[in-house]
Design a protein around this motif. Sequence first.
Motif, PDB file in Angstrom:
ATOM      1  N   GLN A 246       0.102   3.781  -2.956  1.00  0.00           N
ATOM      2  CA  GLN A 246      -1.129   4.539  -2.766  1.00  0.00           C
ATOM      3  C   GLN A 246      -0.944   5.628  -1.716  1.00  0.00           C
ATOM      4  OE1 GLN A 246      -4.079   4.186  -4.560  1.00  0.00           O
ATOM      5  NE2 GLN A 246      -4.515   6.106  -3.501  1.00  0.00           N
TER       6      GLN A 246
ATOM      7  N   ASN B 140      -9.626   1.473   1.321  1.00  0.00           N
ATOM      8  CA  ASN B 140      -9.461   0.963  -0.035  1.00  0.00           C
ATOM      9  C   ASN B 140      -9.880  -0.506  -0.094  1.00  0.00           C
ATOM     10  OD1 ASN B 140      -7.936  -0.395  -2.313  1.00  0.00           O
ATOM     11  ND2 ASN B 140      -7.403   1.738  -2.715  1.00  0.00           N
TER      12      ASN B 140
ATOM     13  N   SER C 217       0.811  -1.222   0.000  1.00  0.00           N
ATOM     14  CA  SER C 217       0.000   0.000   0.000  1.00  0.00           C
ATOM     15  C   SER C 217       0.842   1.268   0.000  1.00  0.00           C
ATOM     16  CB  SER C 217      -0.931   0.006   1.212  1.00  0.00           C
ATOM     17  OG  SER C 217      -0.186  -0.045   2.424  1.00  0.00           O
TER      18      SER C 217
END
Length: 345
Positions: A93, A203, A90
């Motif tokens: 992101q 997410n 992650s």
Amino acid sequence: MSTKENSSEEIDLGQLFTLIGNGFHKLFQFIGSVFKSFFHLIILFLQFIRAHFLKFVIAIIIGIVAGSYWDYKSEKVYRSSMIVEPNFNSAQQLYNNVEFYDELAKQEEFEALAGALKIEVKYAKSIREVKIESFSDQAQKISQFSEFIQGLDSISQKLVDYEDYLENFNNINSKFHRIHIKSTNPRVAKKCRKQIVRSIEENEYFRLQKRINEQNITLSDSIIERQLLELDSLQRFYRKVKMIEASKDIGGTNINLAQSKTGELPEVALLKKVEELQEDKVELNNEKASTDNIINVISDFPNKGVLVNDWFTKKKVLLPLACLGLILIFLLLMELNRYLKQYQN
């Protein structure tokens, strides 16, 4: 005949040494002329500084006074930092989100920034910069390289070495990342922390990865527990057999428990297997703890930011240097103009 030949050889050698001597003489002359020219330039520069010394002093004083007043009137900026450990890939992101916040702050889109960080507009207006950077020392890189190698097959492991890994190492691949927020409000960073983390945790892709990881850990844990129970039953069986053997007379019925291929007794092999499974369980528990969140907050934002007091960013330092540079360029142009006029005449 031999006398003429000796005389000719002596003449040739004499000419050779003369040429060598002339070559060294020219070389030393060239080096001396370079040093002389360099020394001459230094003297000219010192004369230039002496001729305009008072102008330089005045420019520096004006810069210090103006810069100090500018610093006094400028808003105080505070810096807060948070260290995080992204899981489930992650990090990319997270970088995209932080860059988005920073662009909104630079473009003064404060309403959009307030909506993105779920804070009031008055707090968003105080934000000056949002940055993220990775940091990892040599020990962390070696540890990550070890984990990377373990995930490869035996053939690929032979093709990759540590130097190749470092050449292709991306900062996003680092384990830890530091998020900086600069603001005129020393307490605004703490208010942004919740949404920065939540924006990643909400997410769907990362939530799915986290859910699958939890299922895999639960499955692995149940397998280890079942194996430990089976080994415990097998150990009890071996103890019963030993007790039966001990109660039999010599020459009576013997139950033979064969040794393993390595020559170890079955009891020893079982103990080693139990230890291996217990180590696997410890590693599994550590993995469960480290992946319990999509973003692990290692060090949170402080309740109050630290005043940015970097010496090289102060106006009372930058402005005198700028004034000194401007006056130097101006005087050099004046000297060049005077030289061109004299050259024309």
